[in-house]
Design an enzyme around this catalytic site. Structure first.
Site, PDB file in Angstrom:
ATOM      1  N   GLY A  13       0.828  -1.205   0.000  1.00 53.84           N
ATOM      2  CA  GLY A  13       0.000   0.000   0.000  1.00 53.84           C
ATOM      3  C   GLY A  13       0.858   1.248   0.000  1.00 53.84           C
ATOM      4  N   GLY A  18       0.781   3.414   4.360  1.00 54.84           N
ATOM      5  CA  GLY A  18       1.918   2.637   3.862  1.00 54.84           C
ATOM      6  C   GLY A  18       3.178   3.486   3.797  1.00 54.84           C
ATOM      7  CG  PHE A 120     -14.665  18.026  10.082  1.00 56.16           C
ATOM      8  CD1 PHE A 120     -14.567  19.149   9.276  1.00 56.16           C
ATOM      9  CD2 PHE A 120     -14.365  16.787   9.518  1.00 56.16           C
ATOM     10  CE1 PHE A 120     -14.171  19.046   7.951  1.00 56.16           C
ATOM     11  CE2 PHE A 120     -13.977  16.671   8.198  1.00 56.16           C
ATOM     12  CZ  PHE A 120     -13.883  17.802   7.401  1.00 56.16           C
ATOM     13  CD  GLN A 233     -18.152   7.919   8.195  1.00 57.67           C
ATOM     14  OE1 GLN A 233     -17.088   8.310   7.721  1.00 57.67           O
ATOM     15  NE2 GLN A 233     -18.500   8.152   9.453  1.00 57.67           N
ATOM     16  CG  HIS A 235     -19.525  11.896   3.415  1.00 59.38           C
ATOM     17  ND1 HIS A 235     -20.218  13.059   3.172  1.00 59.38           N
ATOM     18  CD2 HIS A 235     -18.371  12.264   4.041  1.00 59.38           C
ATOM     19  CE1 HIS A 235     -19.509  14.086   3.618  1.00 59.38           C
ATOM     20  NE2 HIS A 235     -18.386  13.635   4.152  1.00 59.38           N
ATOM     21  CG  LEU A 245     -16.484  13.594   0.104  1.00 60.89           C
ATOM     22  CD1 LEU A 245     -17.467  12.754   0.887  1.00 60.89           C
ATOM     23  CD2 LEU A 245     -15.130  13.597   0.775  1.00 60.89           C
ATOM     24  CD  GLU A 248     -18.136  16.009   8.813  1.00 61.59           C
ATOM     25  OE1 GLU A 248     -18.293  14.841   8.389  1.00 61.59           O
ATOM     26  OE2 GLU A 248     -17.874  16.268   9.991  1.00 61.59           O
ATOM     27  NE  ARG A 279     -17.919  12.468   7.790  1.00 60.45           N
ATOM     28  CZ  ARG A 279     -16.701  12.330   7.299  1.00 60.45           C
ATOM     29  NH1 ARG A 279     -16.204  11.134   7.100  1.00 60.45           N
ATOM     30  NH2 ARG A 279     -15.988  13.390   7.007  1.00 60.45           N
ATOM     31  CG  HIS A 344     -16.950   8.655   3.043  1.00 64.41           C
ATOM     32  ND1 HIS A 344     -16.326   9.181   1.932  1.00 64.41           N
ATOM     33  CD2 HIS A 344     -16.362   9.241   4.121  1.00 64.41           C
ATOM     34  CE1 HIS A 344     -15.399  10.042   2.319  1.00 64.41           C
ATOM     35  NE2 HIS A 344     -15.393  10.088   3.635  1.00 64.41           N
ATOM     36  CD  GLU A 368     -11.084   3.500   4.456  1.00 64.38           C
ATOM     37  OE1 GLU A 368     -10.453   4.441   3.960  1.00 64.38           O
ATOM     38  OE2 GLU A 368     -12.252   3.211   4.125  1.00 64.38           O
ATOM     39  NE  ARG A 379     -13.530   7.931   8.651  1.00 64.43           N
ATOM     40  CZ  ARG A 379     -13.393   9.071   7.973  1.00 64.43           C
ATOM     41  NH1 ARG A 379     -12.770  10.100   8.512  1.00 64.43           N
ATOM     42  NH2 ARG A 379     -13.887   9.195   6.756  1.00 64.43           N
ATOM     43  CB  SER A 384     -10.041   8.450   8.293  1.00 62.41           C
ATOM     44  OG  SER A 384      -9.351   7.510   7.523  1.00 62.41           O
ATOM     45  CG  LEU A 385      -7.005  12.446   6.110  1.00 64.11           C
ATOM     46  CD1 LEU A 385      -6.915  13.909   5.657  1.00 64.11           C
ATOM     47  CD2 LEU A 385      -6.421  11.547   5.039  1.00 64.11           C
TER      48      LEU A 385
HETATM   49  C1  LIG Z   1     -13.241  11.075  -1.217  1.00 62.32           C
HETATM   50  C2  LIG Z   1     -12.697  10.848   0.168  1.00 62.32           C
HETATM   51  C3  LIG Z   1     -12.403  11.935   0.984  1.00 62.32           C
HETATM   52  C4  LIG Z   1     -11.920  11.725   2.284  1.00 62.32           C
HETATM   53  N1  LIG Z   1     -11.650  12.813   3.073  1.00 62.32           N
HETATM   54  C5  LIG Z   1     -11.154  12.632   4.309  1.00 62.32           C
HETATM   55  C6  LIG Z   1     -10.828  13.746   5.147  1.00 62.32           C
HETATM   56  O1  LIG Z   1     -10.946  14.899   4.761  1.00 62.32           O
HETATM   57  N2  LIG Z   1     -10.362  13.490   6.385  1.00 62.32           N
HETATM   58  C7  LIG Z   1     -10.176  12.233   6.866  1.00 62.32           C
HETATM   59  O2  LIG Z   1      -9.738  12.060   7.998  1.00 62.32           O
HETATM   60  N3  LIG Z   1     -10.453  11.155   6.082  1.00 62.32           N
HETATM   61  C8  LIG Z   1     -10.930  11.331   4.822  1.00 62.32           C
HETATM   62  N4  LIG Z   1     -11.213  10.239   4.044  1.00 62.32           N
HETATM   63  C9  LIG Z   1     -10.798   8.914   4.491  1.00 62.32           C
HETATM   64  C10 LIG Z   1      -9.294   8.743   4.308  1.00 62.32           C
HETATM   65  O3  LIG Z   1      -8.867   9.472   3.185  1.00 62.32           O
HETATM   66  C11 LIG Z   1      -8.900   7.283   4.082  1.00 62.32           C
HETATM   67  O4  LIG Z   1      -9.452   6.492   5.094  1.00 62.32           O
HETATM   68  C12 LIG Z   1      -7.386   7.117   4.126  1.00 62.32           C
HETATM   69  O5  LIG Z   1      -6.756   8.010   3.248  1.00 62.32           O
HETATM   70  C13 LIG Z   1      -6.975   5.691   3.799  1.00 62.32           C
HETATM   71  O6  LIG Z   1      -5.574   5.636   3.730  1.00 62.32           O
HETATM   72  P1  LIG Z   1      -4.816   4.253   3.630  1.00 62.32           P
HETATM   73  O7  LIG Z   1      -3.383   4.596   3.551  1.00 62.32           O
HETATM   74  O8  LIG Z   1      -5.267   3.363   4.723  1.00 62.32           O
HETATM   75  O9  LIG Z   1      -5.336   3.625   2.256  1.00 62.32           O
HETATM   76  P2  LIG Z   1      -5.338   4.192   0.758  1.00 62.32           P
HETATM   77  O10 LIG Z   1      -4.931   5.607   0.663  1.00 62.32           O
HETATM   78  O11 LIG Z   1      -6.650   3.820   0.193  1.00 62.32           O
HETATM   79  O12 LIG Z   1      -4.200   3.353   0.071  1.00 62.32           O
HETATM   80  C14 LIG Z   1      -4.312   1.964  -0.133  1.00 62.32           C
HETATM   81  C15 LIG Z   1      -3.091   1.493  -0.878  1.00 62.32           C
HETATM   82  O13 LIG Z   1      -3.095   0.075  -0.924  1.00 62.32           O
HETATM   83  C16 LIG Z   1      -2.763  -0.361  -2.219  1.00 62.32           C
HETATM   84  N5  LIG Z   1      -3.391  -1.682  -2.398  1.00 62.32           N
HETATM   85  C17 LIG Z   1      -4.625  -2.064  -2.044  1.00 62.32           C
HETATM   86  N6  LIG Z   1      -4.831  -3.363  -2.345  1.00 62.32           N
HETATM   87  C18 LIG Z   1      -3.671  -3.808  -2.890  1.00 62.32           C
HETATM   88  C19 LIG Z   1      -3.247  -5.062  -3.397  1.00 62.32           C
HETATM   89  N7  LIG Z   1      -4.036  -6.143  -3.378  1.00 62.32           N
HETATM   90  N8  LIG Z   1      -2.008  -5.149  -3.923  1.00 62.32           N
HETATM   91  C20 LIG Z   1      -1.177  -4.067  -3.948  1.00 62.32           C
HETATM   92  N9  LIG Z   1      -1.535  -2.861  -3.466  1.00 62.32           N
HETATM   93  C21 LIG Z   1      -2.759  -2.738  -2.932  1.00 62.32           C
HETATM   94  C22 LIG Z   1      -3.275   0.715  -3.143  1.00 62.32           C
HETATM   95  O14 LIG Z   1      -2.555   0.719  -4.345  1.00 62.32           O
HETATM   96  C23 LIG Z   1      -3.005   1.977  -2.318  1.00 62.32           C
HETATM   97  O15 LIG Z   1      -1.703   2.425  -2.545  1.00 62.32           O
HETATM   98  C24 LIG Z   1     -11.709  10.421   2.751  1.00 62.32           C
HETATM   99  C25 LIG Z   1     -11.977   9.338   1.922  1.00 62.32           C
HETATM  100  C26 LIG Z   1     -12.501   9.547   0.663  1.00 62.32           C
HETATM  101  C27 LIG Z   1     -12.851   8.338  -0.165  1.00 62.32           C
END
Ligand SMILES: Cc1cc2nc3c(=O)[nH]c(=O)nc-3n(C[C@H](O)[C@H](O)[C@H](O)COP(=O)(O)OP(=O)(O)OC[C@H]3O[C@@H](n4cnc5c(N)ncnc54)[C@H](O)[C@@H]3O)c2cc1C
Length: 565
Positions: A13, A18, A120, A233, A235, A245, A248, A279, A344, A368, A379, A384-385
């Protein structure tokens, strides 16, 4: 020639979680990042509104504290979050935001130079630090730069297919190079999953197309317990039609929700918090208005920003405005935005502790895809960030401590798994007669949004579960119309289909079992929270159908109370 790779630590990831984990491990251990897309295309990039930390920078937020952030998060979770874990996250928050600031994240600032914070949902004070409405974008680029600076080895556009776990020890995994379809084995002392959410199991999702939840389903298939998947969740404000999206932050900056009569209907549901209730409550209120006939035909209400004025919209919400112009052919400076709730965020995920450890040696999860659990059944926006960077770092630090003591992986086991996949892919390519993977997937999404959505009920949950069972069988025989190996989306769709149905079954099964309403999980037939019976986590384990059990919730700090806003 078959490819075999080996590293001390491999992070799966390239999102915020990651990258932060890899930054933590790389200085001490041979680390690599593998991702199905280039890191800066991860869904983290799409985050708009901001990241929470009790900095107390906003004029009306001076009294904010770690204590208050912890309490708001626990209350927001409807008391299903593990409380000591929530405290650990909130305590790390200020230092986490400052670290990102010092690494170069261009946060929006007040005139005195301090980082701006906006209100928020569910937060007692303006606590959400932001960079206009592109916070995820700038955070991800900052961490990406840190990885480039450290020259961290990357495998971009590789899809991880399965984990190799024997006797509760992880040895590595098999992955496919999406560019040419080549398979390879990856052995490692430690694997960290940071694979993000599973939003695309639902129709009407704000999530990136790649958010299929494969990290969760791969872990499930490897026998690792999955926690609280029934909590999904929705949204409140996604653009009608495309479900992109509308942050918020738009309500945080003062946006109103209006029904067909022009009324700010949140007055009837959360008179004090109004549009900034959490939410789950706002999403249910919107859907109730629509059901009562107070929405517009097709099923939407208005998010009205027109009273904020052009200058504020251009300064604070430029991305939202541009999305409206590009995808809805309207300008929120002049007209209200048509919105409806959409899937969401995934509150549940791989069961792990505060340091990312799972019950399998050498296998960690964070972000996530993990369930630690800090969000419980709902949440709060902006948490989440924070979760991604805090637990990416804590997990990375723990892995630095534990990895030297782990016996080297058994590369032969991983190579054997690779041979299995080589035969399996040939078999998938040669199949004919079953339904197309895409058709089955679309049906899964429809079922989930219609029957396992904002409102749930035994009759429909049962129907969903039964049909998903049948689709799970069909998924095993599904086929594709072959068009080679390079970037073959049909092939990856077919490979991922059974896992997506497994996730759908865990969500629907968990929701069917949980005869209460809590946070995002609302049962029309059990409308109250039932702490006596259901103040517990759901655990799903691999079986022909998921096998459900339960786990205790840590309520060591705050006694569960009724949740009013
Ligand atoms: C539109 C939107 C807006 C948001 N806004 C906010 C906000 O303002 N504030 C907040 O707190 N949260 C927000 N969130 C939630 C937050 O952005 C996410 O929960 C968070 O960024 C997830 O980060 P992550 O690093 O866990 O996963 P991700 O950023 O989703 O990254 C997952 C990674 O895993 C890799 N991956 C997945 N499966 C595989 C596989 N099988 N093989 C190889 N690679 C794989 C992908 O390539 C990717 O690089 C928002 C979410 C969305 C959808």
């Amino acid at each position: 020639m078959t490819l075999h790779f080996k590293h001390d630590v491999i992070v799966v990831g390239g999102g915020l979680t990651g990258l932060r984990a890899a930054v933590a491990t790389n200085d001490k251990l041979d680390t690599a990042i593998i991702s199905r897309v280039h890191p800066v295309r991860s869904h983290s990039l799409a985050a708009q509104g901001g990241i929470n930390a009790s900095l107390g920078n906003a004029p009306e937020g001076r009294d904010d504290s770690v204590e208050k952030h912890t309490f708001d998060t626990v209350k927001g979770s409807d008391y299903l979050a593990d409380q000591a874990t929530v405290r650990a996250m909130c305590a790390e928050a200020p230092a986490t935001v400052y670290e990102m600031e010092h690494w170069g994240t261009p946060f929006s600032r007040y005139d005195d130079g301090k980082i701006c914070q906006r209100p928020f949902g569910g937060a007692a004070f303006p606590r959400t630090c932001y960079a206009a409405d592109v916070t995820g974008h700038v955070l991800l680029h900052t961490l990406y730069e840190q990885c480039v600076k450290r020259n961290i080895k990357r495998y971009d556009e590789w899809l991880v297919l399965s984990l190799v776990v024997r006797r509760k020890k992880c040895h590595g995994f098999v992955a496919m190079n999406l560019i040419n379809g080549e398979l390879a084995s990856f052995s490692a002392k430690t694997v960290i999953f940071a694979t993000g959410g599973y939003g695309r199991v639902y129709g009407k999702s704000t999530n990136a197309i790649i958010n299929t939840g494969s990290g969760v389903s791969i872990s499930y298939q490897a026998g690792i317990p999955i926690k609280d998947l029934e909590f999904v969740q929705f949204h409140p404000t996604t653009l009608f039609g495309s479900n992109i999206l509308m942050t918020e932050g738009a309500r945080g900056e003062g946006g109103y929700l209006r029904n067909r009569q022009g009324k700010r209907f949140m007055a009837d549901y959360a008179a004090k918090a109004m549009e900034l209730a959490p939410r789950d409550i706002v999403a249910r209120s919107i859907n109730t208005e629509i059901e009562k006939g107070n929405g517009f035909p097709g099923g939407y209400v208005y998010l009205d920003l027109t009273h904020l004025g052009k200058a504020k919209i251009l300064e604070r919400l430029p991305g939202i405005r541009q999305i409206c112009i590009d995808f809805a052919n309207m300008d929120p400076i002049n007209e209200p935005i048509k919105i409806q709730p959409g899937q969401h965020y995934s509150m549940g995920g791989i069961d792990c502790d505060v340091k990312g450890a799972t019950e399998v040696e050498g296998f960690y999860a964070a972000g996530e895809c993990a369930c630690v659990s800090v969000h419980g059944s709902n949440r709060l926006g902006g948490n989440s960030l924070l979760d991604t960077i805090v637990f990416g770092k804590l997990t990375g630090n723990e892995v630095v401590r534990t990895t030297p003591g782990i016996k080297g992986p058994d590369a032969k086991l991983v190579k054997d798994e690779l041979s299995k996949w080589q035969s399996r892919i040939k078999e998938l390519q040669s199949r004919s007669g079953g339904g197309l993977a895409a058709t089955i997937r679309e049906r899964v999404k429809e079922i989930m949004i219609e029957k396992v959505g904002v409102f749930r009920e035994k009759k429909y949950l049962k129907e969903a579960f039964e049909e998903l069972k049948e689709l799970r069988q069909r998924a095993d025989g599904a086929c594709l119309s072959p068009d080679g190996y390079g970037f073959n989306q049909q092939l990856t769709g077919l490979i991922e289909l059974p896992g997506m149905v497994d996730i759908a079954l865990m969500i629907a099964g968990g929701a069917l079992n949980r005869e209460e309403s809590r946070g995002s999980h609302f049962r029309r037939d059990f409308r109250e929270r039932n702490d006596k019976k259901w103040l517990k986590h759901t655990i799903a384990r691999l079986g022909k159908l998921p096998k459900f059990s339960h786990k205790k919730v840590d309520v060591s700090e705050y006694v569960p109370k009724a949740r009013t806003y």
